[in-house]
Design an enzyme around this catalytic site. Structure first.
Site, mmCIF file in Angstrom:
data_model
loop_
_atom_site.group_PDB
_atom_site.id
_atom_site.type_symbol
_atom_site.label_atom_id
_atom_site.label_comp_id
_atom_site.label_asym_id
_atom_site.label_seq_id
_atom_site.Cartn_x
_atom_site.Cartn_y
_atom_site.Cartn_z
ATOM 1 N N LYS A 250 0.744 -1.278 -0.156
ATOM 2 C CA LYS A 250 -0.088 0.123 0.058
ATOM 3 C C LYS A 250 0.826 1.350 -0.141
ATOM 4 O O LYS A 250 1.305 1.983 0.948
ATOM 5 C CB LYS A 250 -0.982 -0.064 1.081
ATOM 6 C CG LYS A 250 -2.332 0.640 1.000
ATOM 7 C CD LYS A 250 -3.254 -0.002 2.198
ATOM 8 C CE LYS A 250 -4.379 1.102 2.130
ATOM 9 N NZ LYS A 250 -5.121 1.493 0.969
HETATM 10 N N1 PMP Z 1 -7.938 -2.387 -3.301
HETATM 11 C C1 PMP Z 1 -7.267 -1.117 -3.217
HETATM 12 C C2 PMP Z 1 -6.617 -0.592 -4.350
HETATM 13 C C3 PMP Z 1 -7.417 -0.514 -1.860
HETATM 14 O O1 PMP Z 1 -6.993 0.704 -1.949
HETATM 15 C C4 PMP Z 1 -8.225 -0.949 -0.795
HETATM 16 C C5 PMP Z 1 -8.190 -0.214 0.637
HETATM 17 N N2 PMP Z 1 -7.253 -0.286 1.361
HETATM 18 C C6 PMP Z 1 -8.507 -2.171 -1.100
HETATM 19 C C7 PMP Z 1 -8.461 -2.831 -2.374
HETATM 20 C C8 PMP Z 1 -9.197 -2.910 0.151
HETATM 21 O O2 PMP Z 1 -8.513 -3.345 0.916
HETATM 22 P P1 PMP Z 1 -8.835 -3.437 2.648
HETATM 23 O O3 PMP Z 1 -10.240 -4.198 2.596
HETATM 24 O O4 PMP Z 1 -7.792 -3.830 3.196
HETATM 25 O O5 PMP Z 1 -9.193 -1.863 3.045
#
Ligand code: PMP
Length: 298
Positions: free
Chosen positions: A156
């Site tokens: 991320k």
């Molecule tokens: N895909 C992307 C590109 C994201 O930015 C996120 C948010 N973090 C998610 C999927 C979903 O991830 P999470 O469930 O861990 O928030």
């Protein structure tokens, strides 16, 4: 100030609790110049007993570390100290239902050599649970997700989100609520900040890992499917398949579980209220506040 903080807001900055309005970072930071930072998006909820609980805190802080390591950023912190710091920031701001945003950033460095240290801040702002009945009008984006051969897409990293900003702004400018992005081969990947699932003939499907950020909410949905005996398959999905779906939803920390109204103007066969997505939405809603969930399948 404004939406995210006011004159009383406190954040955690490199071991100290400081006023947001007085906190400083280095304008020569490599993070600001090149998008070379990593972050998390976490939520805390007021649970059924009235306590503040950070949802999946270990998973989020594990991912923060993994993101930093993937980017060759030093990461000297333990989950325990960062989780304790997060609870303390929540307490000092007197917020229970919150969005929690830790960011690991780099020192001043205009070259591309690795750094010897990293810095961190943790911000929180109030965010009430949504789980609304609003359904999203989604558009297939002309923007694709970053090529995994060009970026470490399971990290991320801040810079990756330029892609999300472009896609989301484009979809909104065209009158839609959100964008759906394909991968470099044109298969369904994910939303700008959420993963996607669809229902067809009583079963759920979601893109397999490889070209997506494998979200923590996605993992929770898989967990719930297992508990609720809903069959689910990870596979390569085309836009055409998605348009033939009975129902579709996005899931993510911020989005929670949210149903789709349509894709490129085309609605789905099932009413959201009768879909498996709605069952998952209710189960997720219960899970985050540590409430027992009993399925009532008709
Ligand atoms: N895909 C992307 C590109 C994201 O930015 C996120 C948010 N973090 C998610 C999927 C979903 O991830 P999470 O469930 O861990 O928030």
């Amino acid at each position: 100030m404004g939406k995210y903080y006011n004159e009383n807001t406190v954040l955690y900055l490199n071991g100290e609790f400081v006023k947001a309005s007085e906190a400083k970072i280095d304008l020569y930071s490599q993070s600001l110049h090149y998008g070379y930072a990593v972050f998390e998006g976490i939520r805390s909820y007021k649970n059924v007993n009235g306590e503040t609980k950070i949802f999946k805190e270990q998973e989020h802080y594990d991912r923060l570390r993994n993101s930093a390591v993937a980017m060759n950023m030093p990461y000297p912190w333990t989950n325990e100290e960062l989780i304790a710091a997060t609870y303390e920031v929540l307490k000092r701001n007197n917020i229970q239902d919150a969005y929690v945003r830790p960011v690991v950033y780099a020192p001043a460095n205009m070259s591309f050599v690795p750094n010897e240290e990293s810095f961190i801040f943790i911000e929180v702002w109030e965010m009430l649970p949504f789980f609304g009945e609003k359904l999203l009008k989604v558009m297939t984006s002309p923007f694709q997700r970053p090529n995994p051969k060009g970026f470490k897409i399971t990290a991320k990293a801040s810079g990756h989100y330029v892609n999300s900003i472009l896609a989301s702004q484009d979809a909104k400018a065209k009158g839609y609520d959100e964008a759906l992005l394909t991968d470099m081969n044109g298969f369904v990947a994910e939303g700008t900040g959420a993963n996607v699932f669809y229902e067809k003939d009583g079963k759920l499907f979601t893109p397999a890992p490889g070209n997506i950020l494998p979200g923590i909410t996605r993992a929770t949905v898989l967990e719930l499917c297992n508990e609720l005996d809903i069959s689910v398959e990870e596979k390569q999905i085309t836009i055409e398949e998605l348009k033939e779906a009975d129902a579709v939803f996005f899931c993510g920390t911020a989005a929670e579980v949210i149903g789709w109204d349509s894709l490129d103007g085309q609605p789905f066969a099932k009413k959201w209220s009768e879909s498996l997505g709605k069952v998952i939405q209710d189960a997720y809603k219960a899970r985050v506040i540590e409430k027992e969930f009993k399925i009532e399948l008709v």
